[in-house]
Design a protein around this motif. Structure first.
Motif, PDB file in Angstrom:
ATOM      1  N   GLY A 108       0.777  -1.231   0.000  1.00  0.00           N
ATOM      2  CA  GLY A 108       0.000   0.000   0.000  1.00  0.00           C
ATOM      3  C   GLY A 108       0.804   1.273   0.000  1.00  0.00           C
ATOM      4  N   VAL A 109       2.051   1.232  -0.449  1.00  0.00           N
ATOM      5  CA  VAL A 109       2.883   2.427  -0.497  1.00  0.00           C
ATOM      6  C   VAL A 109       2.394   3.325  -1.644  1.00  0.00           C
ATOM      7  N   GLY A 110       2.264   4.619  -1.389  1.00  0.00           N
ATOM      8  CA  GLY A 110       1.778   5.560  -2.389  1.00  0.00           C
ATOM      9  C   GLY A 110       2.683   5.668  -3.599  1.00  0.00           C
ATOM     10  N   ARG A 111       2.117   6.144  -4.702  1.00  0.00           N
ATOM     11  CA  ARG A 111       2.818   6.163  -5.975  1.00  0.00           C
ATOM     12  C   ARG A 111       4.104   6.973  -5.929  1.00  0.00           C
ATOM     13  N   ALA A 112       4.067   8.172  -5.386  1.00  0.00           N
ATOM     14  CA  ALA A 112       5.249   9.034  -5.381  1.00  0.00           C
ATOM     15  C   ALA A 112       6.384   8.394  -4.582  1.00  0.00           C
ATOM     16  N   GLU A 113       6.059   7.902  -3.394  1.00  0.00           N
ATOM     17  CA  GLU A 113       7.094   7.262  -2.571  1.00  0.00           C
ATOM     18  C   GLU A 113       7.578   5.985  -3.239  1.00  0.00           C
ATOM     19  N   ARG A 114       6.668   5.251  -3.846  1.00  0.00           N
ATOM     20  CA  ARG A 114       7.045   4.009  -4.516  1.00  0.00           C
ATOM     21  C   ARG A 114       8.029   4.283  -5.641  1.00  0.00           C
ATOM     22  N   GLU A 115       7.755   5.259  -6.456  1.00  0.00           N
ATOM     23  CA  GLU A 115       8.653   5.585  -7.567  1.00  0.00           C
ATOM     24  C   GLU A 115      10.028   6.012  -7.070  1.00  0.00           C
ATOM     25  N   ALA A 116      10.057   6.789  -5.998  1.00  0.00           N
ATOM     26  CA  ALA A 116      11.341   7.237  -5.447  1.00  0.00           C
ATOM     27  C   ALA A 116      12.149   6.056  -4.919  1.00  0.00           C
ATOM     28  N   ARG A 117      11.468   5.127  -4.250  1.00  0.00           N
ATOM     29  CA  ARG A 117      12.170   3.983  -3.671  1.00  0.00           C
ATOM     30  C   ARG A 117      12.615   3.001  -4.752  1.00  0.00           C
ATOM     31  N   VAL A 118      11.832   2.882  -5.815  1.00  0.00           N
ATOM     32  CA  VAL A 118      12.228   2.024  -6.928  1.00  0.00           C
ATOM     33  C   VAL A 118      13.493   2.573  -7.586  1.00  0.00           C
ATOM     34  N   LEU A 119      13.539   3.877  -7.834  1.00  0.00           N
ATOM     35  CA  LEU A 119      14.733   4.482  -8.445  1.00  0.00           C
ATOM     36  C   LEU A 119      15.957   4.296  -7.549  1.00  0.00           C
ATOM     37  N   LYS A 120      15.748   4.430  -6.244  1.00  0.00           N
ATOM     38  CA  LYS A 120      16.860   4.224  -5.308  1.00  0.00           C
ATOM     39  C   LYS A 120      17.353   2.787  -5.361  1.00  0.00           C
ATOM     40  N   ALA A 121      16.420   1.827  -5.395  1.00  0.00           N
ATOM     41  CA  ALA A 121      16.797   0.415  -5.438  1.00  0.00           C
ATOM     42  C   ALA A 121      17.513   0.070  -6.736  1.00  0.00           C
ATOM     43  N   LEU A 122      17.049   0.635  -7.860  1.00  0.00           N
ATOM     44  CA  LEU A 122      17.726   0.385  -9.127  1.00  0.00           C
ATOM     45  C   LEU A 122      19.128   0.985  -9.127  1.00  0.00           C
ATOM     46  N   GLY A 123      19.299   2.124  -8.455  1.00  0.00           N
ATOM     47  CA  GLY A 123      20.629   2.697  -8.316  1.00  0.00           C
ATOM     48  C   GLY A 123      21.564   1.805  -7.522  1.00  0.00           C
ATOM     49  N   MET A 124      21.028   1.103  -6.518  1.00  0.00           N
ATOM     50  CA  MET A 124      21.847   0.198  -5.707  1.00  0.00           C
ATOM     51  C   MET A 124      22.470  -0.902  -6.561  1.00  0.00           C
ATOM     52  N   VAL A 125      21.733  -1.336  -7.595  1.00  0.00           N
ATOM     53  CA  VAL A 125      22.212  -2.450  -8.418  1.00  0.00           C
ATOM     54  C   VAL A 125      22.678  -1.988  -9.801  1.00  0.00           C
ATOM     55  N   ARG A 126      22.881  -0.681  -9.963  1.00  0.00           N
ATOM     56  CA  ARG A 126      23.426  -0.093 -11.182  1.00  0.00           C
ATOM     57  C   ARG A 126      22.552  -0.362 -12.412  1.00  0.00           C
ATOM     58  N   LEU A 127      21.246  -0.158 -12.244  1.00  0.00           N
ATOM     59  CA  LEU A 127      20.300  -0.323 -13.347  1.00  0.00           C
ATOM     60  C   LEU A 127      19.403   0.913 -13.499  1.00  0.00           C
ATOM     61  N   GLU A 128      19.950   2.089 -13.258  1.00  0.00           N
ATOM     62  CA  GLU A 128      19.147   3.309 -13.264  1.00  0.00           C
ATOM     63  C   GLU A 128      18.416   3.537 -14.591  1.00  0.00           C
ATOM     64  N   GLY A 129      19.016   3.184 -15.715  1.00  0.00           N
ATOM     65  CA  GLY A 129      18.424   3.471 -17.014  1.00  0.00           C
ATOM     66  C   GLY A 129      17.559   2.365 -17.584  1.00  0.00           C
ATOM     67  N   TYR A 130      17.207   1.382 -16.740  1.00  0.00           N
ATOM     68  CA  TYR A 130      16.493   0.207 -17.245  1.00  0.00           C
ATOM     69  C   TYR A 130      15.055   0.110 -16.735  1.00  0.00           C
ATOM     70  N   ALA A 131      14.534   1.161 -16.157  1.00  0.00           N
ATOM     71  CA  ALA A 131      13.238   1.096 -15.481  1.00  0.00           C
ATOM     72  C   ALA A 131      12.108   0.688 -16.408  1.00  0.00           C
ATOM     73  N   ASP A 132      12.147   1.098 -17.690  1.00  0.00           N
ATOM     74  CA  ASP A 132      11.021   0.853 -18.599  1.00  0.00           C
ATOM     75  C   ASP A 132      11.161  -0.433 -19.406  1.00  0.00           C
ATOM     76  N   ARG A 133      12.251  -1.153 -19.230  1.00  0.00           N
ATOM     77  CA  ARG A 133      12.441  -2.377 -20.011  1.00  0.00           C
ATOM     78  C   ARG A 133      11.661  -3.546 -19.383  1.00  0.00           C
ATOM     79  N   ARG A 134      11.424  -4.566 -20.196  1.00  0.00           N
ATOM     80  CA  ARG A 134      10.801  -5.802 -19.733  1.00  0.00           C
ATOM     81  C   ARG A 134      11.907  -6.826 -19.447  1.00  0.00           C
ATOM     82  N   PRO A 135      11.646  -7.808 -18.589  1.00  0.00           N
ATOM     83  CA  PRO A 135      12.673  -8.808 -18.262  1.00  0.00           C
ATOM     84  C   PRO A 135      13.281  -9.498 -19.474  1.00  0.00           C
ATOM     85  N   VAL A 136      12.474  -9.729 -20.525  1.00  0.00           N
ATOM     86  CA  VAL A 136      12.978 -10.428 -21.705  1.00  0.00           C
ATOM     87  C   VAL A 136      14.046  -9.614 -22.431  1.00  0.00           C
ATOM     88  N   GLN A 137      14.086  -8.316 -22.183  1.00  0.00           N
ATOM     89  CA  GLN A 137      15.075  -7.447 -22.830  1.00  0.00           C
ATOM     90  C   GLN A 137      16.385  -7.355 -22.047  1.00  0.00           C
TER      91      GLN A 137
END
Length: 364
Positions: A108-137
């Motif tokens: 139930g985390v709100g959209r704005a906080e969710r997006e911020a935390r997702v970007l932070k998590a992707l930064g942790m694993v060095r995938l900042e530019g991959y947010a819009d890709r699908r797993p098959v890509q």
């Protein structure tokens, strides 16, 4: 243990009766911020232990405490534990960002906080530019990073990783081992990691629990585990070891002499062995065995005569197989290009430093 996060107390898991025990009397503590690896062969109980902590298996007896709270019978989704599987288990119809944000959505985390935390998590694993890709890509390594980001995004008290690198090739596997280690060091998150790969365990871990037959055979930091195995099973499973059968000739505290089955008498440290007259195994790491194309007397006291049977070039080192005494065989490793070697079939001498050999009781 100070600041214990997870504690297993007398945990047992059986399937269909005592004869089918997967885990027997497990007592184990994991400290907050520690990367603990469960290492062992297939069927040793390591994955069952992880699954009981995750909540996908229920213990038959004992308690599992998380931050002092007994969670042995708590549903998995109520434990708040992050899990990374070997298969990654990504949703193919979702983008990377949606996959990573899924644990936040169900909480139930709100959209704005969710997006911020997702970007932070992707930064942790060095995938900042991959947010819009699908797993098959994504490549296998990138998919593994997405799975790790998803396990980290909701800031769980512990992340469990069940053979997460098993599907990767050797080069990528080694790269991801270091990546996971660096993420752990940066974030200080507690991790329990399951693998059957000894090199992986030595690379990643603060401490390693070696499992066999549903029990922990040794729990130690990587260096102690490698340098001072507790018994013959650990000596043979962790890294490469010569395990030479013999009989204890004399014992004085932690020192003993052993007559090898192939004839020679050698000195060893008595780690887990009986008294004089008892059968034993002598363990010596191949990299500790010095080899020279000379007679044994030329290497000094304690050197043994041998015959070089085979020398295999493996890039950074040469692997040597030598016959020793009456039917015995020993392996040695030497850095490539260092010193001359005898010709295969020719006489050689071997020796190892004092304290490099350990005596263990023979199985059975």
């Amino acid at each position: 243990m100070a600041d214990t996060l997870v504690r297993f107390e007398g945990v047992r898991k059986t399937y269909g009766g005592a004869a089918a025990a997967a885990v027997v009397g497990l007592d184990l503590e994991i400290a907050r911020g520690e990367l603990m690896t469960l290492l062992g062969p297939s069927g040793s109980g390591k994955t069952t232990t992880l699954m009981m902590l995750a909540g996908f298996e229920m213990p038959s007896a004992g308690r599992i405490l998380l931050e002092g709270r007994d969670i042995a019978h708590t549903a998995p989704h109520r434990r708040g534990i992050g899990v990374v599987f070997q298969s990654y288990a990504l949703f193919p119809h979702m983008s990377v960002a949606e996959n990573v944000g899924f644990p936040l959505s169900v909480r139930g985390v709100g959209r704005a906080e969710r997006e911020a935390r997702v970007l932070k998590a992707l930064g942790m694993v060095r995938l900042e530019g991959y947010a819009d890709r699908r797993p098959v890509q994504l490549s296998g390594g990138q998919q593994q990073r997405v799975a790790l980001a998803r396990a980290l995004v909701f800031e769980p008290p512990i992340v469990l990783l069940d053979e997460p690198l098993g599907a990767l090739d050797k080069a990528l596997r080694e790269e991801m081992q270091l990546e996971i280690r660096h993420i752990h060091q940066r974030l200080g998150v507690t991790m329990m990691y399951v693998t059957h790969d000894q090199a992986e365990a030595l690379t990643l871990s603060d401490r390693i629990a070696v499992f066999e037959g549903g029990r922990i055979r040794q729990l130690a930091d990587p260096k102690r585990l490698y340098d001072r195995p507790a018994d013959a099973f650990v000596a043979g499973f962790v890294g490469e070891n010569n395990l030479l059968p013999g009989t204890i000739e004399a014992r004085d505290g932690e020192d003993c002499t052993v007559r090898l089955a192939c004839g020679p008498v050698v000195a060893a440290q008595a780690v887990d062995c009986g008294a004089a007259g008892q059968p034993c195994l002598v363990a010596i790491r191949p990299e500790r065995v010095a080899v020279a194309g000379v007679t044994a007397s030329d290497l000094g006291e304690g050197a043994l005569p041998a015959v070089l049977q085979e020398a295999i070039f493996l890039g950074d080192h040469v692997r040597l197989r030598l016959s020793l005494g009456d039917g015995g065989e020993i392996l040695a490793k030497r850095p490539a290009g260092v010193g001359a070697l005898p010709e295969p079939g020719g006489p050689a001498a071997i020796a190892w430093p004092e304290g490099a050999a350990f005596a263990f009781r023979a199985a059975g």
